[in-house]
Design a protein around this motif. Sequence first.
Motif, short mmCIF file in Angstrom:
data_model
loop_
_atom_site.label_atom_id
_atom_site.label_comp_id
_atom_site.label_asym_id
_atom_site.label_seq_id
_atom_site.Cartn_x
_atom_site.Cartn_y
_atom_site.Cartn_z
N ARG A 230 0.84 -1.20 0.00
CA ARG A 230 0.00 0.00 0.00
C ARG A 230 0.88 1.24 0.00
NH1 ARG A 230 -4.52 1.26 4.70
NH2 ARG A 230 -5.37 3.22 3.84
N THR A 231 0.79 2.02 -1.08
CA THR A 231 1.51 3.28 -1.14
C THR A 231 0.59 4.38 -0.62
OG1 THR A 231 0.84 3.75 -3.43
CG2 THR A 231 2.87 2.49 -3.11
N GLN A 232 1.18 5.35 0.08
CA GLN A 232 0.37 6.37 0.75
C GLN A 232 0.96 7.77 0.58
OE1 GLN A 232 -1.54 4.40 4.57
NE2 GLN A 232 0.67 4.02 4.64
N GLY A 233 1.35 8.07 -0.65
CA GLY A 233 1.92 9.38 -0.91
C GLY A 233 3.21 9.58 -0.14
N ALA A 234 3.27 10.64 0.64
CA ALA A 234 4.48 10.95 1.41
C ALA A 234 4.59 10.10 2.67
CB ALA A 234 4.49 12.43 1.79
N ASP A 235 3.53 9.38 3.04
CA ASP A 235 3.58 8.51 4.21
C ASP A 235 4.21 7.17 3.87
OD1 ASP A 235 2.37 10.47 5.78
OD2 ASP A 235 0.35 9.77 5.30
N VAL A 252 10.66 14.82 -0.52
CA VAL A 252 10.80 15.53 -1.79
C VAL A 252 9.75 16.63 -1.87
CG1 VAL A 252 11.71 13.51 -3.00
CG2 VAL A 252 9.25 13.93 -3.01
N GLU A 253 9.92 17.51 -2.86
CA GLU A 253 8.93 18.55 -3.14
C GLU A 253 8.23 18.17 -4.45
OE1 GLU A 253 7.98 21.12 -1.38
OE2 GLU A 253 9.43 20.82 0.23
N PRO A 254 7.07 17.49 -4.38
CA PRO A 254 6.44 16.99 -5.61
C PRO A 254 5.88 18.10 -6.48
CG PRO A 254 5.00 16.62 -3.73
CD PRO A 254 6.29 17.14 -3.17
N VAL A 255 6.03 17.92 -7.79
CA VAL A 255 5.40 18.83 -8.75
C VAL A 255 4.40 18.11 -9.64
CG1 VAL A 255 7.37 20.41 -8.77
CG2 VAL A 255 7.27 18.56 -10.44
N ASP A 256 4.50 16.76 -9.71
CA ASP A 256 3.57 15.99 -10.53
C ASP A 256 3.63 14.53 -10.06
OD1 ASP A 256 2.03 14.74 -12.44
OD2 ASP A 256 3.06 15.61 -14.17
N THR A 257 2.54 14.05 -9.45
CA THR A 257 2.51 12.69 -8.90
C THR A 257 2.00 11.65 -9.88
OG1 THR A 257 0.27 13.00 -8.00
CG2 THR A 257 2.13 13.62 -6.58
N LEU A 291 11.04 9.93 -6.32
CA LEU A 291 11.83 10.77 -7.23
C LEU A 291 11.07 11.09 -8.51
CD1 LEU A 291 15.43 9.27 -6.90
CD2 LEU A 291 14.41 11.18 -5.66
N ALA A 292 10.16 10.20 -8.91
CA ALA A 292 9.39 10.44 -10.14
C ALA A 292 8.43 11.62 -10.01
CB ALA A 292 8.61 9.18 -10.51
N THR A 293 8.19 12.09 -8.78
CA THR A 293 7.24 13.19 -8.58
C THR A 293 7.89 14.58 -8.67
OG1 THR A 293 7.50 13.37 -6.15
CG2 THR A 293 5.95 11.71 -6.99
N VAL A 294 9.20 14.63 -8.73
CA VAL A 294 9.86 15.94 -8.67
C VAL A 294 10.06 16.55 -10.05
CG1 VAL A 294 11.02 15.34 -6.52
CG2 VAL A 294 12.22 15.01 -8.70
N VAL A 298 5.64 11.80 -16.93
CA VAL A 298 5.68 10.44 -16.39
C VAL A 298 6.96 9.72 -16.82
CG1 VAL A 298 4.50 8.22 -16.25
CG2 VAL A 298 3.17 10.32 -16.30
N GLN A 299 7.02 9.27 -18.07
CA GLN A 299 8.12 8.39 -18.46
C GLN A 299 9.49 9.06 -18.33
OE1 GLN A 299 7.43 6.45 -22.23
NE2 GLN A 299 5.46 5.59 -21.56
N HIS A 300 9.59 10.29 -18.77
CA HIS A 300 10.90 10.94 -18.68
C HIS A 300 11.24 11.37 -17.26
CE1 HIS A 300 8.24 14.45 -19.18
NE2 HIS A 300 9.13 15.07 -18.44
N ALA A 301 10.26 11.30 -16.35
CA ALA A 301 10.50 11.66 -14.95
C ALA A 301 10.99 10.47 -14.11
CB ALA A 301 9.22 12.23 -14.33
N ILE A 302 10.92 9.26 -14.67
CA ILE A 302 11.31 8.07 -13.91
C ILE A 302 12.82 8.04 -13.74
CG2 ILE A 302 11.34 5.55 -13.94
CD1 ILE A 302 8.75 5.72 -15.66
N PRO A 303 13.32 7.92 -12.53
CA PRO A 303 14.77 7.93 -12.31
C PRO A 303 15.43 6.64 -12.78
CG PRO A 303 13.66 7.42 -10.26
CD PRO A 303 12.58 7.76 -11.24
N ASP A 304 16.72 6.73 -13.12
CA ASP A 304 17.44 5.51 -13.50
C ASP A 304 17.96 4.79 -12.26
OD1 ASP A 304 19.72 6.92 -12.67
OD2 ASP A 304 20.36 7.38 -14.71
#
Length: 319
Positions: A230-235, A252-257, A291-294, A298-304
């Motif tokens: 269960r994922t819960q955002g920042a929790d 992190v400081e999210p800009v797009d979840t 890290l994908a939220t910063v 979507v796809q280009h925001a996914i970290p390696d």
Amino acid sequence: MTDVVSLGSANVDRTRYLPTDRIRDLETRYDWFPAAGETVRIDGSPELPTLEVERDESVVGGKGANQAVAAARAGAETAFLGCVGSDEAEFGVLETLADRGVAVDHVAAVADRETGKAYVFVDDAGESWIAIVGGANDAVDGAYVDRHYDRIRTADALLLQNEISVAAMERVLERLEDEPTRPTVVFNPAPADGAGPLCSRSAVDIVVVNETEHAALEKQLADFDGTVVRTQGADDVVATGAVDYQVTPPVVEPVDTTGAGDAFCGTLAALMSEGEGLERALEAATVAGSLATVTEGVQHAIPDRETVERVLENRARDG
């Protein structure tokens, strides 16, 4: 042999960045409009008033494609299985996936349908609301599964979502249940509508849900024999079942979840395909999802993988 197969959806995402109060107005006005963090199916392109958007972008997406990219970014040899429409070249769907390290040689082109579409609304805080139109994704059926079953069967991990037909997923899970060896199956029931029966299949090993999906499927998940994550955002991310474990996401400081869940699932499957334990895989997936939220998109925001490992090393050092 392919490390990870993602059987699912490919979409063209039309993303609109709007003030929070404008999105809340749409949520109130339209019965079909999703809740925050929710993905819903709609029958056709939505009729909306003229929107004064901050930005309006069209990019390649779809949970199946996104999770395939995430697995590839995490270092897995990854294949995407699904269907695209007659307009895929216009949007560069297959070319984009191939450029991002995903094998697309078994993707089917459906001449009489358009590629699936997703209408994504992102507010000032980076929260997302998503409505999808099936299009060519609805052509993924049992016959398609049977044609490509050997590629699925021989993978180390299989990613499933709920943006293709339940019948197609029932078919692949039914066949896998009879296999002496099979891939680790990670199921992300998004959207949650209609996903309940899949949680009872013995071939499903891990179900990954956010808070909205958990609430919708709580009864079925209570009877699930595998691991519920269960994922819960920042929790904290909470895993229960075969493994009970909690992971605190990095701050992190999210800009797009929008792509957080897909980054999480793809990374989880990639590490599981390597033979990593579930606890280690959850830690990496949690970092990747955060890290994908910063970054917007979507796809280009996914970290390696290198970026994820660096964060994990820093967290271990800092205690």
